[in-house]
Design an enzyme around this catalytic site. Structure first.
Site, mmCIF file in Angstrom:
data_model
loop_
_atom_site.group_PDB
_atom_site.id
_atom_site.type_symbol
_atom_site.label_atom_id
_atom_site.label_comp_id
_atom_site.label_asym_id
_atom_site.label_seq_id
_atom_site.Cartn_x
_atom_site.Cartn_y
_atom_site.Cartn_z
ATOM 1 N N ARG A 1 0.807 -0.912 0.327
ATOM 2 C CA ARG A 1 0.268 -0.104 -0.173
ATOM 3 C C ARG A 1 1.318 0.952 -0.380
ATOM 4 O O ARG A 1 0.889 2.381 -0.133
ATOM 5 C CB ARG A 1 -0.786 0.021 1.174
ATOM 6 C CG ARG A 1 -1.997 -0.766 1.020
ATOM 7 C CD ARG A 1 -2.824 -0.661 2.536
ATOM 8 N NE ARG A 1 -3.929 -1.437 2.385
ATOM 9 C CZ ARG A 1 -5.354 -1.975 1.674
ATOM 10 N NH1 ARG A 1 -5.314 -0.361 0.729
ATOM 11 N NH2 ARG A 1 -6.070 -2.703 1.458
ATOM 12 N N ASN B 1 -14.148 13.150 0.914
ATOM 13 C CA ASN B 1 -14.147 12.341 1.022
ATOM 14 C C ASN B 1 -16.161 13.074 0.894
ATOM 15 O O ASN B 1 -16.020 12.907 1.879
ATOM 16 C CB ASN B 1 -14.067 11.249 1.580
ATOM 17 C CG ASN B 1 -14.495 9.567 1.341
ATOM 18 O OD1 ASN B 1 -14.419 9.991 -0.008
ATOM 19 N ND2 ASN B 1 -15.335 9.708 2.027
ATOM 20 N N HIS C 1 -19.287 10.164 1.121
ATOM 21 C CA HIS C 1 -19.292 8.861 1.119
ATOM 22 C C HIS C 1 -20.946 9.665 1.646
ATOM 23 O O HIS C 1 -22.117 10.248 2.039
ATOM 24 C CB HIS C 1 -19.391 8.831 3.356
ATOM 25 C CG HIS C 1 -19.842 7.466 3.653
ATOM 26 N ND1 HIS C 1 -18.988 6.565 2.594
ATOM 27 C CD2 HIS C 1 -20.899 7.293 4.612
ATOM 28 C CE1 HIS C 1 -20.362 5.230 3.817
ATOM 29 N NE2 HIS C 1 -20.858 5.861 4.249
ATOM 30 N N ASP D 1 -8.843 6.421 9.979
ATOM 31 C CA ASP D 1 -10.479 5.895 10.210
ATOM 32 C C ASP D 1 -10.976 5.980 9.075
ATOM 33 O O ASP D 1 -11.706 6.926 8.647
ATOM 34 C CB ASP D 1 -11.556 6.009 11.846
ATOM 35 C CG ASP D 1 -10.505 5.266 12.769
ATOM 36 O OD1 ASP D 1 -9.402 4.252 12.577
ATOM 37 O OD2 ASP D 1 -10.871 5.779 13.999
ATOM 38 N N ALA E 1 -28.272 13.914 -4.611
ATOM 39 C CA ALA E 1 -28.338 15.209 -3.645
ATOM 40 C C ALA E 1 -26.400 14.849 -2.962
ATOM 41 O O ALA E 1 -25.647 16.457 -2.978
ATOM 42 C CB ALA E 1 -28.635 13.926 -2.073
ATOM 43 N N GLU E 2 -25.922 13.403 -3.572
ATOM 44 C CA GLU E 2 -24.325 14.068 -3.440
ATOM 45 C C GLU E 2 -23.670 15.065 -4.732
ATOM 46 O O GLU E 2 -22.771 15.869 -5.014
ATOM 47 C CB GLU E 2 -23.921 12.195 -3.782
ATOM 48 C CG GLU E 2 -24.309 11.714 -2.907
ATOM 49 C CD GLU E 2 -23.320 10.511 -3.383
ATOM 50 O OE1 GLU E 2 -22.212 10.363 -3.634
ATOM 51 O OE2 GLU E 2 -24.385 9.089 -2.994
HETATM 52 C C1 GRF Z 1 -21.141 7.628 -4.264
HETATM 53 O O1 GRF Z 1 -22.477 7.390 -3.644
HETATM 54 C C2 GRF Z 1 -19.642 8.098 -3.393
HETATM 55 O O2 GRF Z 1 -20.926 8.849 -2.262
HETATM 56 C C3 GRF Z 1 -19.246 6.707 -2.711
HETATM 57 O O3 GRF Z 1 -19.152 6.327 -3.856
HETATM 58 C C4 GRF Z 1 -19.716 6.044 -4.702
HETATM 59 C C5 GRF Z 1 -19.138 6.766 -5.835
HETATM 60 O O4 GRF Z 1 -20.364 7.319 -7.069
HETATM 61 N N1 GRF Z 1 -18.767 6.638 -2.257
HETATM 62 P P1 GRF Z 1 -19.007 7.645 -8.583
HETATM 63 O O5 GRF Z 1 -18.276 6.852 -8.439
HETATM 64 O O6 GRF Z 1 -19.132 8.597 -8.171
HETATM 65 O O7 GRF Z 1 -20.015 7.823 -9.714
#
Ligand code: GRF
Length: 218
Positions: free
Chosen positions: A68, A110, A112, A146, A176-177
């Site tokens: 890694r 990040n 999530h 973590d 929403a993301e």
């Molecule tokens: C998203 O749901 C993100 O929150 C998670 O993995 C997914 C990635 O989707 N970590 P994309 O590759 O951005 O379409």
């Protein structure tokens, strides 16, 4: 010399969140620009999307490295070579060691697909359904060692419908993301959100906003 923050995006797959960041960066007043997209998986669909947008891409296949640490050194070198100032993980499916986390401490975000600190880890949406949760969402946070933890920059709440499947819920959260990540990157890149200890502090932030009731309240 532009004052926009130079951003490297790390992906492993389709890159729809990366695409939402690329779109946001097209606005002239957006405080960041994407200078490099790196995938640890050869052939990730997001690589083509980035190249189509005229952004430099690199594939650094983790399987080609004996450890890694060796993989992360190569990744770090690629980011440094592109003068990257901020890293955005967007569906980047590698666990990071303390080497990389420390290198980019308070400079790595990040996203999530849950309201952290609830439902960390994989298979999030099915676990939300199994728990009977009625509101879920998504979180952008600074990266710490973590997994799926670290100072929270921004969150969006998304209702769970009684007929949801993991796929239908994932699609609603993903929409929403795509709004949340550009908002969070803007806050960080402009300096409006800063890490202080274990939390993010925002300058001049409006603290007003409606509560999400689910089921809805009359
Ligand atoms: C998203 O749901 C993100 O929150 C998670 O993995 C997914 C990635 O989707 N970590 P994309 O590759 O951005 O379409």
């Amino acid at each position: 010399m532009s004052s926009r923050k130079r951003v490297g995006v790390l992906i492993s797959g389709r890159g729809s969140n990366m695409a939402s960041l690329i779109e946001a960066c097209a606005a002239p007043d957006y405080p960041a620009e994407i200078t490099l997209v790196v995938s640890n998986r050869p052939g990730a669909a997001g690589l083509e999307k980035a190249a189509d947008a005229g952004i430099a891409t690199a594939t650094i296949d983790h399987k080609a490295f004996s450890s890694r640490h060796a993989f992360e050194q190569e990744l770090d070198g690629a980011l440094i070579n592109s003068d990257v100032e901020l890293v955005c993980n967007a569906g980047f499916m590698r666990l990071l060691t303390d080497f990389f986390v420390e290198r980019w401490l308070d400079r790595q975000l990040n996203i999530h697909p849950s309201l952290l600190p609830a439902f960390k880890g994989l298979d999030t949406h099915q676990r939300v359904l199994d728990a009977g949760a009625m509101i879920t969402g998504c979180t952008v946070h600074f990266v710490r060692l973590d997994t799926d933890s670290g100072p929270i920059v921004a969150q969006a709440a998304v209702p769970v419908r009684s007929d949801d499947t993991a796929d239908s819920l994932a699609a609603r959260v993903l929409a929403a993301e795509h709004k949340l990540y550009p908002l969070a990157l803007r806050l960080v890149a402009s300096g409006a959100a800063q890490v202080k200890g274990d939390r993010v502090v925002r300058n001049n932030a409006s603290e007003e906003g409606p509560a999400l009731f689910w089921p809805p309240i009359d």
